[in-house]
Design an enzyme around this catalytic site. Structure first.
Site, mmCIF file in Angstrom:
data_model
loop_
_atom_site.group_PDB
_atom_site.id
_atom_site.type_symbol
_atom_site.label_atom_id
_atom_site.label_comp_id
_atom_site.label_asym_id
_atom_site.label_seq_id
_atom_site.Cartn_x
_atom_site.Cartn_y
_atom_site.Cartn_z
ATOM 1 N N ASP A 61 0.750 -1.022 0.024
ATOM 2 C CA ASP A 61 -0.053 -0.016 0.026
ATOM 3 C C ASP A 61 0.858 1.250 0.042
ATOM 4 O OD1 ASP A 61 -2.836 1.079 0.193
ATOM 5 O OD2 ASP A 61 -2.051 1.928 2.236
ATOM 6 N N GLU A 112 1.531 -0.524 -4.795
ATOM 7 C CA GLU A 112 0.674 0.280 -5.416
ATOM 8 C C GLU A 112 1.075 1.587 -5.793
ATOM 9 O OE1 GLU A 112 -3.235 2.939 -3.664
ATOM 10 O OE2 GLU A 112 -1.717 2.192 -2.412
ATOM 11 N N ASP A 141 -10.584 1.632 -4.515
ATOM 12 C CA ASP A 141 -10.083 3.254 -4.620
ATOM 13 C C ASP A 141 -11.059 3.813 -5.378
ATOM 14 O OD1 ASP A 141 -8.765 3.327 -2.206
ATOM 15 O OD2 ASP A 141 -6.950 2.810 -3.208
#
Length: 578
Positions: free
Chosen positions: A329, A358, A425
């Site tokens: 992340d 990410e 997201d």
């Protein structure tokens, strides 16, 4: 000759080994400017002077709006290579080396471009299983409570002196009981958003790194899930949140209590004393955090104690539970040194561990072989949005962006890019398509046939929609009748993807991408087979023969039964022998 357009960068995506015997060389020139490009290469440790050079013609492998990209994959007997290029536009010829255009060659071998040593340690590779993977992304709280069922009920549980929360009732047992669903759909890898102890339902505000959130189950439940997946040849990737923690992480609680006297004060970024919880979301925290999210203080991953702590977390889940990969992340905001150590740790336990960062923008910096194997390819989503969903690109512009994606990375790495249309997201892609299923299907076809690893966000295969966060993270649809047609479509294209070596391993070449056109076609080539994909985002039919110039082919998948035409807003995938 357009000198300004010419670009070559040594030791980069323009010059890199793909194994110990084969090296890729690329050079960029102005579009339609150069008539021929020759690579001259020799042993930089050659025992005689001048160096003895060999020659290989280069070919244009891709074009965008401004440039041609010449490439050759050189099977070289040398591990140490010096090289230069010979360019001709039909009027003049130039030698190109050391970023200079010259009429003569240098005396000193050091003045040529150099690949100092094609070291195996520096070759960016991906795990061998990855190219066969179709990934299914699960937002755990929204997926399943049991087989074919999601309770859609809020819940809470206790961990130490803290309360954790759930919104939809999803559990790890629910995921395990739906393994038959994954097998029926055809996916062979699951990636779960965070499952460790955290406060909010999204689980990105971590309280503890060694325990499964009690809303989802127990550590034993997770072990049973991983083992059951492996028994069914399904890989498991989990989410690693190391950029930040949550308010109630033990080290941050100690800082709140003791201030500058806390032994954990150097575990965090940007502390300003006294460190306090902000009263509201609008208040500026007295510490750095993820974005301005007050409940997610940023970790100092350059601190040796933090590094040791998180590397032990990596060891714990990789070794004790046998996971197959990590999705990391906010990867672009963590220091490189930490990621290099993280990679070494994960790969020392499982050399085939798949490490995905990410990174929403260009991830070239992190994909050189020393940090990640892959990144989340939001560029692909953006390009599909603009071409298939909202019509702001023609096929020519779309192909220019596709070329940028392919030329940005080392040749090996593009096969590992995690290609997504949706995630937790972003709004659901079907909603971006204004629920036009034809637009959505064209995007999915491209995703499943493009270079890289396709990732399906849970429920896309059932036609889930949603623009706002609570909508696109909605509960999974377990009604067998709902979305049956799109589910069947996903089954077909996933099956084709997994059964076609051309689609898993093949090279990529654009066949048709014209200005002011909605027809985009490309082919994937592997061994003795070619697979052609024709996507017709227009209001007119197009003859298949007009695209591939041949009638000797087999239909793999089509949006209509006519084997000669691609209907408006339709597609066809055909294969033939080379």
């Amino acid at each position: 000759m357009n000198y300004e357009a010419v670009l070559h960068i040594p030791l980069s995506n323009y010059a890199h080994g793909i194994d110990e015997e084969n090296v890729v060389f690329r050079i960029r020139t102005a579009r339609d400017d150069i008539k021929s490009c020759i690579l001259h290469y020799g042993d930089r440790a050659c025992r005689v002077n001048p160096v003895i050079f060999n020659s290989e013609p280069m070919k244009v492998v891709a074009q965008d709006e401004l440039y041609d990209y010449y490439e050759v994959v050189l099977h070289s007997p040398y591990t140490r290579i010096c090289y230069y290029f010979e360019l001709s536009d039909g009027v003049e010829s130039k030698y190109y080396y050391y970023d200079m255009f010259m009429n003569t060659l240098p005396i000193e071998r050091s003045e040529f471009y150099q690949l100092p040593f094609n070291r195996r340690e520096d070759i960016a590779t991906i795990p061998s299983w990855v190219q066969d993977a179709v990934v299914y992304n699960i937002f755990p709280d929204s997926f399943a409570t049991a087989k074919g069922y999601i309770s859609n009920k809020k819940g809470e549980a206790k961990f130490s002196h803290h309360t954790t929360y759930s919104m939809r009732g999803g559990t790890l047992k629910g995921i395990k009981e739906n393994i038959p669903y994954f097998l029926d759909l055809g996916v062979n890898c699951i990636y779960m958003n965070p499952i460790f102890v955290a406060g909010e339902w999204h689980k990105y505000d971590l309280i503890g790194y060694y325990n499964i959130d009690p809303c989802f189950g127990t550590n034993e439940d997770f072990k049973e899930l991983v083992d059951a997946c492996h028994d069914n040849d399904i890989r498991v990737i989990i989410d690693g949140v190391f950029n930040h923690c949550g308010w109630h992480f033990f080290a941050f609680e100690d800082v709140l209590e003791k201030g500058e006297a806390s032994k954990y004060k150097d575990w965090f970024y940007g502390l300003k004393y006294p460190v306090e919880y902000p009263d509201s979301q609008e208040d500026i925290p007295t510490y750095d955090c993820f974005a301005y999210e007050r409940k997610m203080p940023k970790m100092n991953t350059s601190n040796e104690e933090v590094i040791e702590y998180f590397l032990d977390v990596c060891k714990y889940w990789t070794e004790s539970y046998g996971i197959d990969g990590w999705r990391l992340d906010v990867a672009s905001e963590v220091d490189d040194t930490f990621w290099r150590e993280f990679r070494k740790t994960a790969k020392s336990i499982n050399p085939d561990c798949f490490i995905i960062g990410e990174v929403w923008e260009s991830a070239q910096h992190w994909l050189l072989g020393d940090q990640f194997d892959s990144s989340m390819n939001y560029d692909m989503r953006k390009n599909c949005r603009d071409f298939f969903a909202v019509d702001t690109l023609d096929s020519y512009g779309f192909d220019s962006r596709v070329t940028a994606m392919l030329m940005r990375y080392n040749k090996n790495i593009v096969h590992g890019q995690l290609n997504l249309l949706d995630s937790h997201d972003v709004p659901r892609f079907l909603s971006i398509c204004q629920e036009d299923m034809k637009r959505f299907k064209l995007s999915v076809i491209f995703q499943m046939t493009f270079l890289g690893v396709p990732m399906v966000f849970y429920g896309d295969e059932k036609g889930l929609v949603g623009i706002k966060e609570h909508e696109y993270r909605r509960p999974m649809s377990w009604d067998k009748e709902e979305g049956a047609e799109i589910y069947s479509f996903y089954q077909d294209i996933i099956k084709l993807r997994r059964n076609k070596d051309t689609l898993k391993y093949g090279d990529y070449k654009t066949i048709m991408a014209e200005r002011n056109s909605g027809v985009y076609a490309f082919k994937r080539c592997h061994d003795d087979e070619e697979t052609y994909v024709i996507l017709n985002r227009s209001e007119e039919s197009i003859a298949i023969d007009n695209v591939i110039g041949d009638t000797n082919y087999n239909i793999d998948l089509s949006s209509n039964e006519d084997c000669k035409m691609v209907e408006p807003w339709g597609f066809v995938i055909v294969s033939k022998s080379c």
